[in-house]
Scaffold this motif. Sequence first.
Motif, PDB file in Angstrom:
ATOM      1  N   GLY A  22     -29.623 -23.207   9.747  1.00  0.00           N
ATOM      2  CA  GLY A  22     -29.742 -22.462   8.500  1.00  0.00           C
ATOM      3  C   GLY A  22     -29.589 -23.301   7.239  1.00  0.00           C
ATOM      4  O   GLY A  22     -29.456 -22.744   6.153  1.00  0.00           O
ATOM      5  N   GLN A  23     -29.604 -24.619   7.368  1.00  0.00           N
ATOM      6  CA  GLN A  23     -29.404 -25.492   6.214  1.00  0.00           C
ATOM      7  C   GLN A  23     -30.651 -26.313   5.916  1.00  0.00           C
ATOM      8  O   GLN A  23     -31.496 -26.519   6.787  1.00  0.00           O
ATOM      9  N   ILE A  24     -30.726 -26.796   4.673  1.00  0.00           N
ATOM     10  CA  ILE A  24     -31.743 -27.765   4.290  1.00  0.00           C
ATOM     11  C   ILE A  24     -31.036 -28.977   3.709  1.00  0.00           C
ATOM     12  O   ILE A  24     -29.868 -28.893   3.311  1.00  0.00           O
ATOM     13  N   ARG A  25     -31.739 -30.107   3.672  1.00  0.00           N
ATOM     14  CA  ARG A  25     -31.232 -31.293   2.974  1.00  0.00           C
ATOM     15  C   ARG A  25     -32.167 -31.549   1.811  1.00  0.00           C
ATOM     16  O   ARG A  25     -33.383 -31.451   1.953  1.00  0.00           O
ATOM     17  N   VAL A  26     -31.602 -31.851   0.653  1.00  0.00           N
ATOM     18  CA  VAL A  26     -32.378 -32.021  -0.570  1.00  0.00           C
ATOM     19  C   VAL A  26     -32.177 -33.431  -1.109  1.00  0.00           C
ATOM     20  O   VAL A  26     -31.034 -33.895  -1.239  1.00  0.00           O
ATOM     21  N   ALA A  38     -35.444 -32.487   4.598  1.00  0.00           N
ATOM     22  CA  ALA A  38     -35.192 -32.159   6.006  1.00  0.00           C
ATOM     23  C   ALA A  38     -34.798 -30.687   6.096  1.00  0.00           C
ATOM     24  O   ALA A  38     -34.152 -30.155   5.191  1.00  0.00           O
ATOM     25  N   ILE A  39     -35.189 -30.063   7.199  1.00  0.00           N
ATOM     26  CA  ILE A  39     -34.928 -28.636   7.402  1.00  0.00           C
ATOM     27  C   ILE A  39     -34.267 -28.435   8.763  1.00  0.00           C
ATOM     28  O   ILE A  39     -34.739 -28.959   9.771  1.00  0.00           O
ATOM     29  N   GLY A  40     -33.172 -27.678   8.768  1.00  0.00           N
ATOM     30  CA  GLY A  40     -32.478 -27.374  10.005  1.00  0.00           C
ATOM     31  C   GLY A  40     -33.090 -26.179  10.722  1.00  0.00           C
ATOM     32  O   GLY A  40     -33.911 -25.442  10.169  1.00  0.00           O
ATOM     33  N   ALA A  41     -32.663 -25.993  11.943  1.00  0.00           N
ATOM     34  CA  ALA A  41     -33.137 -24.876  12.763  1.00  0.00           C
ATOM     35  C   ALA A  41     -32.818 -23.548  12.095  1.00  0.00           C
ATOM     36  O   ALA A  41     -31.794 -23.402  11.426  1.00  0.00           O
ATOM     37  N   GLY A  42     -33.716 -22.604  12.248  1.00  0.00           N
ATOM     38  CA  GLY A  42     -33.490 -21.262  11.751  1.00  0.00           C
ATOM     39  C   GLY A  42     -33.879 -21.051  10.303  1.00  0.00           C
ATOM     40  O   GLY A  42     -33.751 -19.938   9.786  1.00  0.00           O
ATOM     41  N   VAL A  43     -34.352 -22.083   9.609  1.00  0.00           N
ATOM     42  CA  VAL A  43     -34.765 -21.934   8.215  1.00  0.00           C
ATOM     43  C   VAL A  43     -36.234 -21.525   8.182  1.00  0.00           C
ATOM     44  O   VAL A  43     -37.070 -22.166   8.818  1.00  0.00           O
ATOM     45  N   THR A  44     -36.525 -20.462   7.464  1.00  0.00           N
ATOM     46  CA  THR A  44     -37.910 -20.019   7.316  1.00  0.00           C
ATOM     47  C   THR A  44     -38.240 -19.889   5.835  1.00  0.00           C
ATOM     48  O   THR A  44     -37.345 -19.714   5.002  1.00  0.00           O
ATOM     49  N   VAL A  55     -40.702 -28.993   3.883  1.00  0.00           N
ATOM     50  CA  VAL A  55     -40.395 -30.345   3.428  1.00  0.00           C
ATOM     51  C   VAL A  55     -41.305 -30.662   2.245  1.00  0.00           C
ATOM     52  O   VAL A  55     -42.496 -30.353   2.258  1.00  0.00           O
ATOM     53  N   GLY A  56     -40.724 -31.245   1.202  1.00  0.00           N
ATOM     54  CA  GLY A  56     -41.465 -31.589   0.004  1.00  0.00           C
ATOM     55  C   GLY A  56     -41.397 -30.541  -1.086  1.00  0.00           C
ATOM     56  O   GLY A  56     -41.728 -30.817  -2.238  1.00  0.00           O
ATOM     57  N   GLU A  57     -40.972 -29.337  -0.736  1.00  0.00           N
ATOM     58  CA  GLU A  57     -40.895 -28.258  -1.716  1.00  0.00           C
ATOM     59  C   GLU A  57     -39.776 -28.536  -2.720  1.00  0.00           C
ATOM     60  O   GLU A  57     -38.687 -28.980  -2.359  1.00  0.00           O
ATOM     61  N   ARG A  58     -40.060 -28.277  -4.006  1.00  0.00           N
ATOM     62  CA  ARG A  58     -39.063 -28.449  -5.062  1.00  0.00           C
ATOM     63  C   ARG A  58     -38.154 -27.223  -5.071  1.00  0.00           C
ATOM     64  O   ARG A  58     -38.624 -26.088  -5.041  1.00  0.00           O
TER      65      ARG A  58
END
Length: 95
Positions: free
Chosen positions: A26-30, A68-74, A78-81
């Motif tokens: 459920g997490q993203i890395r920015v 980077a995008i973790g499991a469960g993220v919808t 990647v690349g989105e501001r």
Amino acid sequence: MQAMVLKQLGAALEWTELADRQPGLGQIRVKVAACGVCRTDLHVVDGELPDPKLPIIPGHEIVGRIDAIGAGVTGLSVGERVGIPWLGHTCGVCP
């Protein structure tokens, strides 16, 4: 990643190289392009707030791109501001 880290209350921030973390469920890395530091952050740095969890990287109100995008993220890619507001809450009008 590179960050300015507070390791001891009242001390100068230290330029530090840290390992990149992988996002969890459920997490993203920015990749941060800009980050605001407010007066509350400065209260922490100056030792004026009780029991901060050190070490800490002051700053919030972040703008950057997802790298980077973790499991469960919808709904994100990647690349989105993206913007990350104070305390992680928004009014819900903007996606």
